[in-house]
Design a protein around this motif. Structure first.
Motif, PDB file in Angstrom:
ATOM      1  N   THR A  74       9.362  13.550   9.890  1.00 52.31           N
ATOM      2  CA  THR A  74       8.510  12.374   9.746  1.00 52.31           C
ATOM      3  C   THR A  74       8.886  11.338  10.792  1.00 52.31           C
ATOM      4  OG1 THR A  74       8.352  12.761   7.353  1.00 52.31           O
ATOM      5  CG2 THR A  74       7.697  10.594   8.170  1.00 52.31           C
ATOM      6  N   GLN A  96       4.586   2.669  11.031  1.00 55.82           N
ATOM      7  CA  GLN A  96       4.173   2.591   9.632  1.00 55.82           C
ATOM      8  C   GLN A  96       3.839   4.009   9.171  1.00 55.82           C
ATOM      9  OE1 GLN A  96       1.615  -0.707   8.947  1.00 55.82           O
ATOM     10  NE2 GLN A  96       0.989  -0.045   6.893  1.00 55.82           N
ATOM     11  N   THR A  97       4.482   4.420   8.069  1.00 56.11           N
ATOM     12  CA  THR A  97       4.409   5.812   7.639  1.00 56.11           C
ATOM     13  C   THR A  97       3.814   5.910   6.246  1.00 56.11           C
ATOM     14  OG1 THR A  97       6.436   6.217   8.900  1.00 56.11           O
ATOM     15  CG2 THR A  97       5.737   7.942   7.376  1.00 56.11           C
ATOM     16  N   GLN A  98       2.952   6.905   6.059  1.00 62.80           N
ATOM     17  CA  GLN A  98       2.376   7.167   4.744  1.00 62.80           C
ATOM     18  C   GLN A  98       3.436   7.750   3.804  1.00 62.80           C
ATOM     19  OE1 GLN A  98      -0.719   6.317   3.831  1.00 62.80           O
ATOM     20  NE2 GLN A  98      -1.234   5.561   5.884  1.00 62.80           N
ATOM     21  N   TYR A  99       3.132   7.712   2.502  1.00 56.35           N
ATOM     22  CA  TYR A  99       4.047   8.223   1.460  1.00 56.35           C
ATOM     23  C   TYR A  99       5.415   7.555   1.577  1.00 56.35           C
ATOM     24  CZ  TYR A  99       0.409  11.776   1.711  1.00 56.35           C
ATOM     25  OH  TYR A  99      -0.801  12.419   1.763  1.00 56.35           O
ATOM     26  N   GLY A 100       5.375   6.231   1.738  1.00 57.17           N
ATOM     27  CA  GLY A 100       6.603   5.484   1.949  1.00 57.17           C
ATOM     28  C   GLY A 100       7.539   5.512   0.754  1.00 57.17           C
ATOM     29  N   THR A 104       3.155   2.184   1.990  1.00 56.03           N
ATOM     30  CA  THR A 104       3.544   2.706   3.304  1.00 56.03           C
ATOM     31  C   THR A 104       4.903   2.104   3.671  1.00 56.03           C
ATOM     32  OG1 THR A 104       2.359   0.924   4.445  1.00 56.03           O
ATOM     33  CG2 THR A 104       1.167   2.997   4.065  1.00 56.03           C
ATOM     34  N   TYR A 160       7.265   0.558   6.429  1.00 53.30           N
ATOM     35  CA  TYR A 160       7.266  -0.116   7.719  1.00 53.30           C
ATOM     36  C   TYR A 160       8.693  -0.127   8.258  1.00 53.30           C
ATOM     37  CZ  TYR A 160       6.888  -3.702  11.308  1.00 53.30           C
ATOM     38  OH  TYR A 160       6.940  -4.402  12.491  1.00 53.30           O
ATOM     39  N   ASP A 214       0.817  -1.217   0.000  1.00 57.86           N
ATOM     40  CA  ASP A 214       0.000   0.000   0.000  1.00 57.86           C
ATOM     41  C   ASP A 214       0.850   1.266   0.000  1.00 57.86           C
ATOM     42  OD1 ASP A 214       1.046  -0.250   2.504  1.00 57.86           O
ATOM     43  OD2 ASP A 214      -0.846  -0.036   3.587  1.00 57.86           O
TER      44      ASP A 214
END
Length: 250
Positions: free
Chosen positions: A149, A176-180, A114, A116, A112
């Motif tokens: 971030t 877990q971070t968006q715009y990975g 993201t 990890y 997705d």
């Protein structure tokens, strides 16, 4: 006709009789024109008026304000004196922390998009105080940031740290971070330089123990600015630079 009959019909004025004066009330001064002056009303005795001074409320308010200010000043003096005595007796010092090593267990890009991340951090907490103990309460956090971030976060353990004690903590951090995709690209480019800046932030609620007295909860806030050589997984990462600063938040 006889004389006495004439006088009875036409009385003659008595030449020797004194002229009659107009009737003037007793006690009234004569008028210049001869007209009677109406009598003056009887004098009334003046009744003395007693003036009652109103009670000044402003003076009472001023006294209350002065007393309140005096009590507050006295209370501040007592608090300052007590704090000064406690400082001289216990000589409090802030706890400090150092990052011993950093290991990346996992750093991958999910389906997705993201990112990890899983870090393992060994950190040493040092209590330099001779007469002060520290209770680490529930809710302590340790997190790792890249620029602005947050990559991962973990919980600090709950424990009591005695006087002049050093405790080594192993903390597992996950996140877990968006715009990975964008973040991973930036990290890979930074890794090529061999200097990757990371920011470890500490948020630790603690309670201070003075002798047998446990004080209310406060917070230790701060962090360490690190520069590491790489972000390779399952390898011990070399820390090239470290700058840690902490403060106490009441």
């Amino acid at each position: 006709m006889a004389d006495h009959q004439r006088q009875r019909i036409h009385p003659t004025a008595d030449v020797e009789a004194p002229p009659t004066a107009p009737l003037v009330p007793r006690g009234s001064p004569p008028s210049e024109k001869g007209n009677p002056i109406p009598p003056r009303p009887p004098l009334q005795r003046a009744i003395p008026v007693i003036q009652v001074k109103p009670v000044k409320k402003s003076s009472c308010c001023c006294k209350c304000v002065c007393w309140t200010i005096s009590l507050l000043v006295l209370l501040l003096i007592v608090i300052a004196a007590t704090a000064g005595i406690l400082y001289l007796v216990f000589k409090p010092k802030l706890p400090n922390y150092s990052i011993d090593n950093l290991r990346i267990s996992d750093l991958r890009l999910n389906f997705d998009m993201t990112l990890y991340a899983k870090f393992d951090v060994k950190i040493t907490a040092n209590n330099p105080n001779e007469k002060i103990g520290i209770y680490y309460e529930k809710g302590g956090k340790l997190s790792v940031w890249y620029t602005k971030t947050k990559l991962c976060e973990g919980s600090l353990p709950i424990f009591y740290q005695g006087h002049q004690n050093k405790t080594v903590l192993n903390v597992a951090l996950t996140g877990q971070t968006q715009y990975g995709n964008t973040l991973m690209t930036a990290l890979q480019e930074q890794q090529q330089t061999g200097r990757i800046p990371l920011d470890l932030k500490v948020h630790a609620p603690v309670a201070i123990k003075l002798g047998k007295l446990k004080l209310r909860k406060v917070k230790v806030l701060g962090g360490c600015l690190l520069v590491v050589d790489s972000l390779s997984t399952n390898n011990l990462i070399s820390i090239k630079a470290s700058n840690c600063k902490f403060r106490l938040n009441l």
